[in-house]
Scaffold this active site. Structure first.
Site, PDB file in Angstrom:
ATOM      1  N   CYS A  10      -9.001 -13.317  -2.788  1.00  0.00           N
ATOM      2  CA  CYS A  10      -9.682 -12.820  -3.984  1.00  0.00           C
ATOM      3  C   CYS A  10      -9.656 -11.302  -4.050  1.00  0.00           C
ATOM      4  O   CYS A  10      -9.592 -10.715  -5.121  1.00  0.00           O
ATOM      5  CB  CYS A  10     -11.114 -13.324  -4.032  1.00  0.00           C
ATOM      6  SG  CYS A  10     -11.214 -15.114  -4.120  1.00  0.00           S
ATOM      7  N   CYS A  67      -0.223   3.944  -3.618  1.00  0.00           N
ATOM      8  CA  CYS A  67      -0.616   2.608  -4.080  1.00  0.00           C
ATOM      9  C   CYS A  67      -2.102   2.434  -3.741  1.00  0.00           C
ATOM     10  O   CYS A  67      -2.805   3.418  -3.535  1.00  0.00           O
ATOM     11  CB  CYS A  67       0.244   1.520  -3.430  1.00  0.00           C
ATOM     12  SG  CYS A  67       0.012   1.406  -1.661  1.00  0.00           S
TER      13      CYS A  67
END
Ligand SMILES: [Zn+2]
Lengths: 113, 465
Positions: free
Chosen positions: B248, B423
């Protein structure tokens, strides 16, 4: 040949075009079966689709269908060894024959919670 | 002084008045008590505030106290559930492993419906980014143990049941001892090694396992190891590669999706505990939130060749304790964010160094290789979003951005503009730099630790997700 048996939604929530896979060379219509393939969980990520319709030759097994799918979506190979395969909502082994209008579901496990 | 003395007097006077009223009420209660057969007043008031857990037989032959009858009346009125179902439930014990997105609703319903003993296992603390789905926790518990928070919530709903707190991660070393004490296990964990471990443990100890999972907008639910149904290994003898196991925290999840599955887990556990209905054994429920579809697929029965539950399997408690689930699944039981190290130090810079170079006015291009929907959440100024998956086809964009930057900075920047890659956590940026080096962008450098380290070391107000 009916195109668009499935209207699919991509995992991002956007409309994904319905795909019709003509993998085998077209022979006479009698020798082809059309099956519906449903993708779940990781299989959706890897294909970008919730399902496609697939044309296979008569006498094809679930195993053959999987091979065709992996040829079309090479990334599916990732889950080749770890999925529940259901034919018409029932567990099937890869050796089962598929029939016209069958629904083959590819269900990899979800581990999140 | 004087007015304080006056206040104190008034308060004392009021206390006396209330005490008199209280004594009068107690007297009247005692009289009424005598009329219905003489239960001591104190016992009575105690049991209203905190009724005893024991199913003291009130003489109706079902062992439910008057408070229990009233509390559970809407369940007792169900013909298929009734007092029999309720008594079974009150005598049962259920262990919920994980007090997260699945465990939250499962625990709330199990506490509410009157499971006799409810165990909660978790080692984590409540965090702000849990709140959207882990609805058992409240903001006041952020930073505190999830088990403590969940137990408090369950007790607030039903103070008459036994809630057991296991503030630890379930491991091979403690699993047998913990699971042994319960009749039914609910797998509400979020990772693959735990799923194999809990399944194996339930096979070894002969417990039914209500297993739920959710990710993104999909959920799965089935009951393993119960009246002929398979175990997790029967279905998935070989673990999927780690790339197939998304979490998740990486892929996202809509809070209500684990909510739906967690509710269904509670339902299946209640059915098994109260011995009503048809459990979801040998069938798997697939929930697709986006298309509003629930499919139920018949799955295989127990596999005769299963290494754990099969005919000739000899998987003992000792073997369970010695089994390395992290090695088997190649992923950790308590997942930490992945920290790759693909590049040599000389082609990496820290977020702080990058900040210094920006301040110095160094001519450079910053490529952010996260997916577009991540970039939309937050990004650094002037960064160019080229997701890693499409990097190879967009190299000309980088070339022209570099040329543009060199032109703007004039002839002073003789060595040319630098190329930095960022990132979220510093893994994809390394993959991108490797690719860029291969494609001729030999000066590309990655920013170590990504935007998370930028937020930690440079700008504490920068949002993290
Ligand atoms: Zn098994």
């Amino acid at each position: 040949m009916s195109v668009g048996g499935l209207s699919t939604m991509g995992e991002q929530g956007g409309e994904v075009e319905t795909q019709q896979a003509n993998i085998l060379p077209k022979a006479s219509d009698d020798s082809l079966l059309s099956i519906k393939v449903l993708f779940f969980a990781r299989a959706r990520d890897l294909t970008g689709l919730t399902g496609i319709s697939l044309e296979v030759s008569t006498g094809s097994t679930a195993h053959d269908c999987l091979n065709l799918l992996i040829a079309k979506f090479p990334r599916l190979d990732e889950i080749r060894g770890c999925m529940v395969l259901a034919l018409n909502e029932e567990y099937t082994s890869e050796s089962s024959l598929v029939r016209d209008k069958d629904e083959l579901a590819i269900i990899p496990p979800i581990s999140g919670g | 002084m004087e007015s304080n003395g006056g206040d104190a007097f008034r308060i004392l006077e009021e206390i006396e008045t209330l005490k008199a009223a209280k004594s009068d009420i107690e007297h009247r209660i005692a009289n009424l008590q005598v009329q219905i057969g003489g239960v001591a007043v104190e016992e009575m008031t105690d049991s209203i505030l905190c009724p005893p857990i024991s199913t003291n037989d009130a003489g109706f032959g079902h062992g439910l106290s008057p408070e229990m009858v009233y509390r559970y009346s809407r369940q007792l009125l169900l013909p298929s559930f009734g007092v029999k179902g309720q008594s079974n439930l009150l005598k049962s014990s259920i262990l919920v492993v994980g007090a997260g997105g699945l465990g939250s609703p499962a625990l709330l319903y199990l506490a509410a419906c009157g499971v006799g003993r409810l165990g909660i296992v978790d080692h984590d603390d409540v965090e702000l980014n849990n709140m959207h789905r882990q609805i058992i926790h409240t903001e006041a518990y952020i930073g505190q143990s999830k088990v403590k928070s969940a137990a408090a919530a369950c007790r607030a709903i039903n103070s008459t049941i036994d809630i057991v707190e296991h503030r630890e991660a379930l491991r091979t070393s403690n699993a047998l001892e913990i699971v042994r004490k319960y009749d039914i296990v609910i797998d509400a964990t979020d990772n693959l090694p735990s799923r194999y471990m809990i399944s194996d443990c339930c096979v070894v100890l002969g417990k039914p396992l209500v297993s739920g999972a959710a990710l993104g907008l999909e959920g799965q639910l089935t009951v393993y190891n119960h009246i002929g149904s398979p175990c997790y290994r029967c279905l998935f003898p070989t673990p999927p590669p780690t790339s197939a196991c998304q979490r998740c925290s990486d892929s996202g999840v809509l809070g209500v999706v684990p909510g739906v599955i967690g509710c269904l887990q509670a339902l299946e556990a209640i059915k098994i505990a109260s011995a009503i209905g048809e459990p979801l054994s040998g069938r798997m429920l697939l929930f697709d939130a986006l298309s509003a579809r629930i499919r139920i697929v018949k799955i295989r029965g127990r596999s005769l060749h299963c290494e754990v539950c099969g005919e000739n399997a000899a998987f003992t408690e000792q073997m369970f304790q010695d089994f390395d689930y992290e090695k088997f699944t190649q992923s950790p039981l308590t997942p930490l964010p992945l920290k790759l190290k693909l590049l040599p130090e000389n082609v990496r810079i820290s977020a702080k160094e990058y900040k210094e170079r920006v301040v110095k006015g160094e001519a450079h291009v910053l490529v952010d290789v996260r997916p577009e929907h991540h970039f939309k959440i937050v990004s650094l100024p002037k960064s160019l979003n080229i997701p890693l998956s499409s990097l190879e086809g967009k190299l000309p964009e980088i070339s022209s951005a570099l040329k543009e930057e060199e032109k703007c900075n004039g002839p002073t920047s003789s060595p040319g503009a630098s190329l930095y890659v960022i990132c979220r956590r510093g893994n994809d940026s390394q993959r991108a730099v490797q690719l860029l080096h291969k494609m001729g962008f030999t000066s590309a450098q990655d920013i170590i630790g990504g935007l998370e380290s930028w937020a930690r070391d440079v700008d504490p107000n920068f949002p993290i997700y």
